[in-house]
Scaffold this motif. Structure first.
Motif, PDB file in Angstrom:
ATOM      1  N   PRO A 115       0.978  -1.478  -0.270  1.00  0.00           N
ATOM      2  CA  PRO A 115      -0.134   0.105   0.155  1.00  0.00           C
ATOM      3  C   PRO A 115       0.529   1.100  -0.156  1.00  0.00           C
ATOM      4  N   VAL A 116       2.475   1.174   0.398  1.00  0.00           N
ATOM      5  CA  VAL A 116       2.835   2.366   0.004  1.00  0.00           C
ATOM      6  C   VAL A 116       4.064   1.954  -0.906  1.00  0.00           C
ATOM      7  N   GLN A 117       4.183   3.268  -1.564  1.00  0.00           N
ATOM      8  CA  GLN A 117       5.005   2.830  -3.321  1.00  0.00           C
ATOM      9  C   GLN A 117       5.391   3.782  -2.816  1.00  0.00           C
ATOM     10  N   VAL A 118       7.380   3.522  -3.297  1.00  0.00           N
ATOM     11  CA  VAL A 118       8.207   4.891  -3.525  1.00  0.00           C
ATOM     12  C   VAL A 118       8.617   5.077  -4.890  1.00  0.00           C
ATOM     13  N   ARG A 119       8.947   5.730  -5.162  1.00  0.00           N
ATOM     14  CA  ARG A 119       9.792   6.546  -6.147  1.00  0.00           C
ATOM     15  C   ARG A 119      10.955   7.954  -6.372  1.00  0.00           C
ATOM     16  N   ASP A 120      11.878   7.453  -6.022  1.00  0.00           N
ATOM     17  CA  ASP A 120      12.961   8.016  -6.423  1.00  0.00           C
ATOM     18  C   ASP A 120      13.576   9.465  -7.571  1.00  0.00           C
ATOM     19  N   LEU A 121      13.518  10.450  -6.979  1.00  0.00           N
ATOM     20  CA  LEU A 121      14.330  10.862  -8.261  1.00  0.00           C
ATOM     21  C   LEU A 121      14.542  11.989  -8.847  1.00  0.00           C
ATOM     22  N   GLY A 122      15.957  11.809  -8.389  1.00  0.00           N
ATOM     23  CA  GLY A 122      16.795  12.891  -7.634  1.00  0.00           C
ATOM     24  C   GLY A 122      16.442  13.517  -5.958  1.00  0.00           C
ATOM     25  N   GLU A 123      16.253  14.908  -6.180  1.00  0.00           N
ATOM     26  CA  GLU A 123      16.070  15.486  -4.657  1.00  0.00           C
ATOM     27  C   GLU A 123      15.046  15.140  -4.609  1.00  0.00           C
ATOM     28  N   LEU A 124      13.943  14.269  -5.280  1.00  0.00           N
ATOM     29  CA  LEU A 124      12.699  14.518  -4.535  1.00  0.00           C
ATOM     30  C   LEU A 124      12.374  13.435  -4.289  1.00  0.00           C
ATOM     31  N   ARG A 125      11.079  12.639  -3.657  1.00  0.00           N
ATOM     32  CA  ARG A 125      10.435  11.904  -3.169  1.00  0.00           C
ATOM     33  C   ARG A 125       9.604  11.888  -3.743  1.00  0.00           C
ATOM     34  N   VAL A 126       8.728  11.179  -4.773  1.00  0.00           N
ATOM     35  CA  VAL A 126       6.697  10.459  -4.508  1.00  0.00           C
ATOM     36  C   VAL A 126       6.450   9.607  -4.111  1.00  0.00           C
ATOM     37  N   VAL A 127       5.981   9.552  -2.977  1.00  0.00           N
ATOM     38  CA  VAL A 127       5.432   8.646  -2.356  1.00  0.00           C
ATOM     39  C   VAL A 127       3.607   7.755  -2.484  1.00  0.00           C
ATOM     40  N   GLY A 128       3.357   6.843  -2.453  1.00  0.00           N
ATOM     41  CA  GLY A 128       2.072   6.814  -3.006  1.00  0.00           C
ATOM     42  C   GLY A 128       1.686   5.640  -1.773  1.00  0.00           C
ATOM     43  N   VAL A 129       0.115   6.183  -1.234  1.00  0.00           N
ATOM     44  CA  VAL A 129      -0.565   5.466  -0.235  1.00  0.00           C
ATOM     45  C   VAL A 129      -1.795   5.298  -0.254  1.00  0.00           C
ATOM     46  N   GLY A 130      -1.897   3.860  -0.654  1.00  0.00           N
ATOM     47  CA  GLY A 130      -3.519   3.535  -0.141  1.00  0.00           C
ATOM     48  C   GLY A 130      -4.021   3.194   0.823  1.00  0.00           C
ATOM     49  N   VAL A 131      -5.315   3.760   1.418  1.00  0.00           N
ATOM     50  CA  VAL A 131      -6.240   3.537   2.398  1.00  0.00           C
ATOM     51  C   VAL A 131      -6.898   3.449   2.541  1.00  0.00           C
ATOM     52  N   ARG A 132      -7.413   2.551   4.037  1.00  0.00           N
ATOM     53  CA  ARG A 132      -8.887   2.069   4.105  1.00  0.00           C
ATOM     54  C   ARG A 132      -9.290   2.617   5.253  1.00  0.00           C
ATOM     55  N   GLU A 133     -10.563   2.698   5.408  1.00  0.00           N
ATOM     56  CA  GLU A 133     -10.814   2.850   6.952  1.00  0.00           C
ATOM     57  C   GLU A 133     -10.785   2.378   8.262  1.00  0.00           C
TER      58      GLU A 133
END
Length: 281
Positions: A115-133
């Motif tokens: 449910p947590v995904q990470v993409r590293d783009l140099g000096e930036l991180r992109v993080v995705g999160v899938g959630v349920r109640e």
């Protein structure tokens, strides 16, 4: 560095039940999206309308995304991963709840078990999160660990807005409170405790909006590429921050006007400041 943000595709096979012509509209979006020249595309949920109960729709959404040939990070929306048993009882076809670990849900099997995904783009991180109640998947502790482990600026991608996007609401289900009230509040608290989260990119409400979540973090919603308001975001990132711009897709320019025909175009498409601007780190 350029990042493309799309949301709420609501893919379903033709002939579509909900919005006839939607897949043809999405097909017309392919070339304009490719021409953006993004290094990464973020997809903030509701890839489908019926994917929570019809996993073959999730497979179709993945096929459409893969066809763009743009690296992407996607998170589930309430139509892809039913947010709670109560929502599943209320809407068993569009928000079916799967009482299994995330990795065994239809979404997890199609788009990845974490449910947590990470993409590293140099000096930036992109993080995705899938959630349920009530976070049965333990996504929030995992996210907190991820955010604490690195000091680089983060674009956090989720489905549900954490701050109201329009007041008054056009409908009781406009916003996240009816879907993930406790988890949404916990996610907002987590964002506020991590100053490296500079942008929270989300969808769900089908409008183009910008709202402040904390002194260090801005919430940006993309419209609904499939159902309207058919818009997408382009983020140009540099060491000092990012600029954001908005482009029109091929779908309808509004969604909530079916509930209230008196709503203005600005309600759906946003003010000029919501459509384009600059965020400093």
């Amino acid at each position: 560095m350029r990042i493309l943000h799309i949301s709420d595709l609501h893919v379903e096979p033709a002939p579509e039940e909900r919005l006839p012509g939607l897949m043809a509209s999405l097909d017309r979006d392919r070339d304009p999206l490719r021409r953006v020249g993004a290094e990464l595309m973020i997809v903030s949920g509701d890839l489908t309308t019926y994917g929570s109960s019809r996993p073959e729709h999730l497979a179709l959404a993945r096929k459409w995304l893969d066809s763009l040939d743009i690296p992407y990070l996607a998170v589930p929306g309430n139509h892809d991963l039913g947010p709670s048993p109560a929502r599943g009882e209320r809407s068993p076809v569009q928000e079916a709840y799967e009482d299994v670990p995330y990795a065994r849900t239809g979404y997890g099997r199609t788009f990845g078990a974490d449910p947590v995904q990470v993409r590293d783009l140099g000096e930036l991180r992109v993080v995705g999160v899938g959630v349920r109640e009530d976070d049965p998947d333990g996504a929030l502790p995992r996210l907190a660990e991820t955010l604490a482990a690195d000091t680089r600026p983060v674009i956090l991608v989720g489905h549900y807005p954490l701050a109201p996007t329009r007041d008054p609401k056009p409908h009781e289900e406009f916003g996240s409170e009816a879907f993930v009230p406790h988890t949404g509040a916990a996610l907002l608290d987590l964002v506020r405790r991590h100053p490296n989260v500079r942008l929270y990119a989300c969808g769900h409400v089908h409008v183009t909006s910008v709202r402040q979540l904390a002194p260090h973090c801005t919430q940006v919603t993309a419209g609904s590429l499939g159902q309207g308001a058919s818009t997408y975001r382009v983020y140009d990132v540099d060491p000092a921050g990012l600029t954001y711009a908005t482009a029109l897709g091929a779908g309808p320019l509004g969604f909530w006007h079916t509930v209230d025909p008196n709503l203005s175009g600005e309600f759906s498409l946003g003010t000029s400041a919501e459509r384009s601007g600059r965020l400093a780190w």
